[in-house]
Write an enzyme that holds these catalytic residues in place. Structure first.
Site, short mmCIF file in Angstrom:
data_model
loop_
_atom_site.label_atom_id
_atom_site.label_comp_id
_atom_site.label_asym_id
_atom_site.label_seq_id
_atom_site.Cartn_x
_atom_site.Cartn_y
_atom_site.Cartn_z
N THR A 49 0.83 -1.20 0.00
CA THR A 49 0.00 0.00 0.00
C THR A 49 0.87 1.25 0.00
O THR A 49 0.62 2.20 -0.75
CB THR A 49 -0.94 0.01 1.22
N ASN A 51 -6.93 -9.46 -6.90
CA ASN A 51 -6.93 -10.12 -5.59
C ASN A 51 -8.25 -10.78 -5.25
O ASN A 51 -8.29 -11.70 -4.44
CB ASN A 51 -6.56 -9.12 -4.49
N THR A 108 14.24 3.73 9.42
CA THR A 108 15.16 2.62 9.66
C THR A 108 14.56 1.31 9.16
O THR A 108 13.44 0.95 9.52
CB THR A 108 15.46 2.49 11.16
N CYS A 128 -9.57 -6.86 2.52
CA CYS A 128 -9.41 -5.43 2.79
C CYS A 128 -10.74 -4.72 2.93
O CYS A 128 -10.82 -3.66 3.51
CB CYS A 128 -8.58 -4.79 1.69
#
Length: 355
Positions: free
Chosen positions: A70, A136, A219, A301
């Site tokens: 996403t 999907n 990070t 989703c």
């Protein structure tokens, strides 16, 4: 329990778990952006993973790690600076909602089989075209190479959501931008990637330390990267074996559920996705009565929204038909006997509803 929801997420491959473990140990916690020895070792693991993921994608581009597919799709759409975008009507919400939020949008229709026309026309001035490789919800495989060529001829970039196809099908070679996700190819959750063709200029969405060549500050997790890389390497090695296994599973499931109507093309599809319907079926009741079977009533989703699937609506189903559909997803770790058992149980429960 029998797990049949591979489009929502896949089980973690043992090889991916093993690759992650050293970076979850007491001496594996270093920041890969630190200059000392532990940091350099962590960075080396990240770069090995980057090469493993890149091996699934076309040459002539770079892999940018993100927190999810996403995020990768948002980076591609918003970072491209495109203001006129053409997308298929059955794209994932990560594409549709992002494009609606920041662009002038053209929706490309699909036919009853769930396919975009390979010669689809784009509006004048279109700067970006986005069509997914494998849907999907219904598993249809789009003619992305032809559409990418048309986009290029029109002077537009081509973005492909390849989340469901990566590691299973050949990469969309004509794309300029490709978004993928680790947890859809037997890797860990929490990491995705955007492949960017050389020469394509993007602006970052996340600012800060300038990591990922300035495109995605933050990070990186060596453990997630290592797991992603290992899963990608296994997928590359097992691609043909996995496809043959899935095809056999499809045949077994269709043999049991032959009376159910298939949603989407039977030919142009990834056969690990079986989307079926029975008129009058109460899917919520079916799920309640078959609690030991993990399957979907549609896209994970969008579950709980109460809205009919935009994908099933786009292929011409009525609201009632769309709400009578289920999606079975299977793959590498699915056992044939368990799949047949689950399909038989679902069919019996449906018959008890009078369907």
């Amino acid at each position: 329990m029998i797990y049949l929801d591979y489009q929502a997420t896949t089980p973690l491959a043992p090889e991916a778990r093993a690759a992650m473990e050293p970076w979850l140990a007491d001496d594996g916690f270093a920041n890969p952006h630190s200059p000392h020895r532990m940091g350099r070792a962590a960075k080396a693991a990240v770069e090995v993973a980057r090469e493993q993921v890149a091996a699934l994608l076309p040459p002539g581009g770079r892999v940018v790690f993100t927190g999810s597919a996403t995020e990768a799709l948002n980076l591609a759409i918003q970072g491209s600076g495109a203001r006129k975008v053409a997308v298929s009507a059955i794209e994932h919400a990560a594409v549709l909602d992002t494009a609606r939020a920041c662009c002038e949008l053209q929706e490309l229709p699909v036919d009853h089989a769930g396919l975009v026309a390979p010669d689809a026309e784009f509006a004048a001035g279109t700067q970006l075209v986005a069509v997914m490789q494998v849907n999907n919800e219904i598993g249809t495989i789009q003619p992305v190479d032809a559409l990418a060529a048309r986009a290029r001829a029109a002077g537009a970039l081509f973005l492909c959501d390849a989340v469901q196809g990566t590691g299973k099908l050949a990469a969309p070679a004509g794309a300029d931008l490709i978004a993928i996700s680790a947890h859809k190819l037997y890797g860990p959750k929490g990491i995705g990637a955007l492949w960017v063709r050389d020469g394509v200029d993007l602006k970052p969405l996340i600012h800060g330390g300038g990591q990922e060549a300035g495109l995605r500050s933050g990070t990186l997790s060596p453990a997630l990267c290592a797991g992603f890389g290992a899963a990608a390497a296994v997928a590359a090695r097992r691609c043909e074996e996995d496809a043959a296994h899935v095809a056999a599973l499809w045949d077994a499931a269709r043999g049991v559920l032959a009376r159910w109507t298939l949603n989407g093309s039977a030919e142009a599809r990834w056969k690990g996705n079986l989307n079926l319907r029975l008129d009058g079926l109460d899917v919520n009741r079916l799920m309640s009565e078959c609690r030991g079977i993990m399957f979907s009533a549609g896209s994970a989703c969008a579950s709980g929204s109460g809205r009919p699937s935009h994908v099933l609506s786009a292929i011409g189903l009525t609201n009632a038909q769309a709400k009578s559909a289920i999606r079975l997803g299977f793959g590498r770790f699915t056992v044939t006997d368990q799949l047949v058992e689950a399909c038989a149980a679902l069919d019996v429960a449906a018959r008890e509803q009078g369907c």
